[in-house]
Write a protein that holds these residues in place. Structure first.
Motif, PDB file in Angstrom:
ATOM      1  N   VAL A 293       3.398   2.267   1.247  1.00 58.84           N
ATOM      2  CA  VAL A 293       3.818   3.116   2.366  1.00 58.84           C
ATOM      3  C   VAL A 293       4.145   2.254   3.582  1.00 58.84           C
ATOM      4  CG1 VAL A 293       3.069   4.903   3.986  1.00 58.84           C
ATOM      5  CG2 VAL A 293       2.521   5.125   1.561  1.00 58.84           C
ATOM      6  N   VAL A 294       3.259   1.312   3.884  1.00 53.72           N
ATOM      7  CA  VAL A 294       3.476   0.424   5.031  1.00 53.72           C
ATOM      8  C   VAL A 294       4.714  -0.444   4.813  1.00 53.72           C
ATOM      9  CG1 VAL A 294       2.488  -1.509   6.328  1.00 53.72           C
ATOM     10  CG2 VAL A 294       1.042   0.449   5.690  1.00 53.72           C
ATOM     11  N   LEU A 295       4.865  -0.964   3.596  1.00 52.24           N
ATOM     12  CA  LEU A 295       6.032  -1.797   3.299  1.00 52.24           C
ATOM     13  C   LEU A 295       7.325  -0.992   3.409  1.00 52.24           C
ATOM     14  CD1 LEU A 295       7.212  -4.483   2.320  1.00 52.24           C
ATOM     15  CD2 LEU A 295       6.838  -3.696  -0.030  1.00 52.24           C
ATOM     16  N   LEU A 296       7.313   0.234   2.908  1.00 54.44           N
ATOM     17  CA  LEU A 296       8.515   1.060   2.966  1.00 54.44           C
ATOM     18  C   LEU A 296       8.931   1.334   4.399  1.00 54.44           C
ATOM     19  CD1 LEU A 296      10.697   2.756   1.573  1.00 54.44           C
ATOM     20  CD2 LEU A 296       9.077   4.672   1.546  1.00 54.44           C
ATOM     21  N   ALA A 400       9.522  10.049   8.891  1.00 57.46           N
ATOM     22  CA  ALA A 400       8.467  11.041   9.077  1.00 57.46           C
ATOM     23  C   ALA A 400       7.517  11.060   7.884  1.00 57.46           C
ATOM     24  CB  ALA A 400       9.085  12.418   9.297  1.00 57.46           C
ATOM     25  N   SER A 401       8.061  10.947   6.689  1.00 59.00           N
ATOM     26  CA  SER A 401       7.226  11.033   5.494  1.00 59.00           C
ATOM     27  C   SER A 401       6.293   9.838   5.342  1.00 59.00           C
ATOM     28  CB  SER A 401       8.114  11.157   4.247  1.00 59.00           C
ATOM     29  OG  SER A 401       8.749  12.414   4.197  1.00 59.00           O
ATOM     30  N   THR A 402       6.694   8.670   5.809  1.00 62.00           N
ATOM     31  CA  THR A 402       5.775   7.534   5.719  1.00 62.00           C
ATOM     32  C   THR A 402       4.514   7.792   6.540  1.00 62.00           C
ATOM     33  OG1 THR A 402       7.005   6.407   7.500  1.00 62.00           O
ATOM     34  CG2 THR A 402       7.520   5.775   5.234  1.00 62.00           C
ATOM     35  N   SER A 403       4.663   8.460   7.681  1.00 61.06           N
ATOM     36  CA  SER A 403       3.487   8.775   8.483  1.00 61.06           C
ATOM     37  C   SER A 403       2.611   9.809   7.799  1.00 61.06           C
ATOM     38  CB  SER A 403       3.924   9.284   9.866  1.00 61.06           C
ATOM     39  OG  SER A 403       4.621   8.286  10.572  1.00 61.06           O
ATOM     40  N   VAL A 404       3.249  10.813   7.197  1.00 61.03           N
ATOM     41  CA  VAL A 404       2.483  11.827   6.463  1.00 61.03           C
ATOM     42  C   VAL A 404       1.723  11.180   5.306  1.00 61.03           C
ATOM     43  CG1 VAL A 404       2.662  13.898   5.048  1.00 61.03           C
ATOM     44  CG2 VAL A 404       4.046  13.689   7.117  1.00 61.03           C
ATOM     45  N   MET A 405       2.400  10.326   4.548  1.00 65.56           N
ATOM     46  CA  MET A 405       1.761   9.672   3.411  1.00 65.56           C
ATOM     47  C   MET A 405       0.641   8.736   3.867  1.00 65.56           C
ATOM     48  SD  MET A 405       2.999  10.666   0.505  1.00 65.56           S
ATOM     49  CE  MET A 405       2.369   9.335  -0.519  1.00 65.56           C
ATOM     50  N   LEU A 406       0.846   8.060   4.983  1.00 68.84           N
ATOM     51  CA  LEU A 406      -0.172   7.152   5.486  1.00 68.84           C
ATOM     52  C   LEU A 406      -1.477   7.896   5.733  1.00 68.84           C
ATOM     53  CD1 LEU A 406      -0.307   4.097   7.221  1.00 68.84           C
ATOM     54  CD2 LEU A 406      -0.926   5.865   8.860  1.00 68.84           C
ATOM     55  N   LEU A 407      -1.386   9.047   6.414  1.00 70.77           N
ATOM     56  CA  LEU A 407      -2.597   9.811   6.702  1.00 70.77           C
ATOM     57  C   LEU A 407      -3.202  10.394   5.427  1.00 70.77           C
ATOM     58  CD1 LEU A 407      -1.411  11.584   9.953  1.00 70.77           C
ATOM     59  CD2 LEU A 407      -3.022   9.691   9.757  1.00 70.77           C
ATOM     60  N   LYS A 408      -2.368  10.747   4.484  1.00 71.22           N
ATOM     61  CA  LYS A 408      -2.851  11.292   3.212  1.00 71.22           C
ATOM     62  C   LYS A 408      -3.669  10.263   2.452  1.00 71.22           C
ATOM     63  CE  LYS A 408      -1.008  13.499  -0.983  1.00 71.22           C
ATOM     64  NZ  LYS A 408       0.252  13.933  -1.662  1.00 71.22           N
ATOM     65  N   LEU A 488       4.320   5.098  -4.208  1.00 73.19           N
ATOM     66  CA  LEU A 488       3.495   5.567  -3.102  1.00 73.19           C
ATOM     67  C   LEU A 488       2.251   6.317  -3.535  1.00 73.19           C
ATOM     68  CD1 LEU A 488       6.343   6.825  -0.729  1.00 73.19           C
ATOM     69  CD2 LEU A 488       5.351   4.541  -0.910  1.00 73.19           C
ATOM     70  N   ARG A 489       2.144   6.705  -4.768  1.00 72.62           N
ATOM     71  CA  ARG A 489       1.000   7.485  -5.235  1.00 72.62           C
ATOM     72  C   ARG A 489      -0.109   6.616  -5.815  1.00 72.62           C
ATOM     73  NH1 ARG A 489       1.222  12.925  -5.823  1.00 72.62           N
ATOM     74  NH2 ARG A 489       3.243  13.966  -5.573  1.00 72.62           N
ATOM     75  N   ASP A 490      -1.298   7.203  -5.805  1.00 68.48           N
ATOM     76  CA  ASP A 490      -2.456   6.649  -6.531  1.00 68.48           C
ATOM     77  C   ASP A 490      -2.844   5.258  -6.090  1.00 68.48           C
ATOM     78  OD1 ASP A 490      -1.065   8.119  -9.488  1.00 68.48           O
ATOM     79  OD2 ASP A 490      -2.512   8.965  -8.079  1.00 68.48           O
ATOM     80  N   GLY A 491      -2.650   4.939  -4.810  1.00 61.81           N
ATOM     81  CA  GLY A 491      -3.099   3.639  -4.346  1.00 61.81           C
ATOM     82  C   GLY A 491      -4.514   3.722  -3.817  1.00 61.81           C
ATOM     83  N   GLU A 492      -5.243   2.635  -3.905  1.00 63.93           N
ATOM     84  CA  GLU A 492      -6.582   2.623  -3.344  1.00 63.93           C
ATOM     85  C   GLU A 492      -6.488   2.490  -1.840  1.00 63.93           C
ATOM     86  OE1 GLU A 492      -8.828  -1.139  -3.610  1.00 63.93           O
ATOM     87  OE2 GLU A 492      -7.259  -1.745  -5.009  1.00 63.93           O
ATOM     88  N   ARG A 493      -7.436   3.076  -1.137  1.00 70.17           N
ATOM     89  CA  ARG A 493      -7.445   3.028   0.322  1.00 70.17           C
ATOM     90  C   ARG A 493      -7.992   1.669   0.729  1.00 70.17           C
ATOM     91  NH1 ARG A 493     -10.121   8.974   1.393  1.00 70.17           N
ATOM     92  NH2 ARG A 493      -8.290  10.196   0.821  1.00 70.17           N
TER      93      ARG A 493
END
Length: 495
Positions: A293-296, A400-408, A488-493
């Motif tokens: 997400v950060v890289l994108l 906008a979606s990168t921010s949504v995914m980041l918080l998710k 973007l899915r299933d990454g460890e925090r």
């Protein structure tokens, strides 16, 4: 046109470079962002965003003429990347400043530096002085954008934040249309300097409206009873290393001499450890989840802004457009960017968010790849406006979606630090990809070619390959971003 992204602050105060978010004010019923309690503050801080938006769109229109008259077209990319380079340090400084004493000081200083930088650029007699002014602007811009999000977190209860952040995003629509037209008219009739010297007059309204309201509602530390936190010297050193390292790498790329290996090596030695210390582990290899997400965010913003920076220059020097028409070719993007952001915000789109981001990056790739087609004289110039409209629509969905995914993907206690990484990735990618694009442009003779073209006189450059060397690699970078969007899915925090 990189607009402030409201989606992070809808849930957490995006201090961009601090590890903790400001506490939410207590919830209250009724009211709006324009009620008596919030009106002055809302108008004031939206005016600040409007000022930044107008500057971004207007200055881009005047930049080709300024660079040509200052004999600085070979250094054209520096005029943009200097802003992003210093803003990285400003973001870190503002976050810690706001933690210690509230956002008022950082915001007032940032607005002042922003205006001072415009004056320095507007009165510059040489390109390097012009670039210095842009660097001062960037420092101010970094201070301002972080302080604004802290203000939102302090002064607005949670239910009002989506409305004020929507107003931030909407503030970019009108400047995207009016800015190029006004700047082009001023440039043609009075000269490019008036674009830079006229904008500081607009600083007065935000100062008069916002600062007293901020002093009343959001001044001072979040908890006056708590000990004043110390500045995190390590993070400040890392931020300074990123800024200096990125600047040295760009200088080496522009000089293109054997001796340039020295500043390039020093820049890399400063930059690499700092990036590894401030971005999530695994970002550089597109690890699944948060790192991707950060890289994108960096890939999308860097490729798009780097390409956009050269569009007006190409239209002026290769197709003979006036600065006004060259700037207006990008005007439709403000509306389509907002539309893309609106589309991704619909609840029924949530299950398809990753697919929307892949689609968005493909639209960005196609737009950047289509723009250099106008280097062929038979291709109509309006193709640029159409392509850029689709590209901005894609960017609206992706940013906008990168921010949504980041918080998710972030635990609550990690949201502030991860938001910081997102913004650093954005700014750093802008600097590095602008440096690469500027080096390719200069290496193929773009500077000397554009420097002799006369805006609006129908002059045609003789080295279109210099522009193609900017746009086509950026399209390839955007295409890589489409691949990253599938991870973007299933990454460890992880931090």
């Amino acid at each position: 046109m990189s607009a402030p992204d409201p989606t992070v602050a809808d849930t957490v105060t995006d201090k961009t470079t601090t590890d903790t978010a400001a506490p939410s004010p207590p919830e209250r019923g009724g009211g709006s962002v324009l009620d008596r309690e919030h009106r002055a503050l809302s108008v004031g801080i939206v005016s600040v965003v409007l000022l930044i938006a107008f500057e971004a769109t207007a200055v881009g229109t005047a930049m080709p003429v300024a660079a040509r008259e200052l004999d600085g077209v070979p250094l054209y990319a520096f005029a943009f990347s200097a802003y992003f380079t210093t803003s990285l340090f400003g973001m870190v400084l503002a976050g810690q400043w706001a933690d210690r004493s509230g956002p008022l000081g950082a915001l007032a200083t940032g607005i002042g530096a922003f205006g001072a930088g415009l004056v320095v650029s507007g009165t510059a007699g040489a390109m390097w002085l012009f670039i210095l002014g842009r660097a001062v602007q960037g420092l101010g811009g970094g201070l301002v954008i972080v302080a604004l999000y802290v203000v939102v977190g302090r002064a607005y209860e949670e239910r009002l934040r989506p409305a004020i952040m929507a107003a931030f995003a909407a503030s970019w629509v009108i400047p995207s249309v009016v800015g190029p037209l006004a700047a082009g008219t001023l440039t043609e009739r009075l000269g490019w300097r008036w674009v830079f010297l006229g904008i500081p007059a607009l600083v007065v309204l935000p100062l008069v409206l916002a600062l007293p309201a901020i002093r009343h509602r959001a001044a001072g530390p979040a908890d006056p009873e708590a000990p004043v936190p110390a500045f995190d010297a390590r993070r400040l050193r890392l931020a300074l290393a990123i800024s200096v390292g990125a600047g040295l790498l760009q200088y080496a790329g522009q000089e293109l001499r054997w001796l340039s290996v020295v500043p390039a090596a020093v820049g890399a030695a400063l930059l690499v450890p700092a990036v590894l210390g401030l971005l999530p582990r695994g970002t550089y290899r597109a690890a699944r989840g948060l790192p991707s997400v950060v890289l994108l965010r960096g890939i999308s913003a860097g490729a798009f802004i780097s390409a956009e920076s050269f569009v007006p220059l190409m239209l002026v020097t290769e197709r003979g457009l006036s600065p006004t028409l060259a700037g207006l070719s990008l005007a439709v993007g403000g509306a389509t960017w907002a539309l893309g952001s609106f589309v991704q915000s619909r609840p029924r789109m949530e299950p398809y968010r990753e697919r929307l981001m892949v689609l968005g990056m493909l639209l960005v790739t196609a737009a950047i790849a289509a723009v250099p087609s106008v280097l062929v004289p038979a291709v109509p110039v309006w193709i640029v406006g159409v392509a850029w409209g689709f590209g901005c629509f894609g960017m609206g969905m992706v940013i906008a979606s990168t921010s949504v995914m980041l918080l998710k993907l972030s635990a609550p206690e990690e949201a502030g630090a991860n938001s910081a990484a997102l913004q650093i990735s954005d700014g750093l990618a802008n600097v590095l990809l602008l440096a690469a694009g500027g080096a390719a442009f200069a290496a193929l003779g773009g500077g000397s070619t554009a420097g002799h073209a006369v805006a609006g006189a129908g002059a045609v450059g003789s080295h279109p390959a210099a522009f193609a060397a900017v746009f086509l690699p950026m399209a390839a970078v955007a295409l890589v971003g489409a691949w990253v969007a599938t991870r973007l899915r299933d990454g460890e925090r992880t931090r």
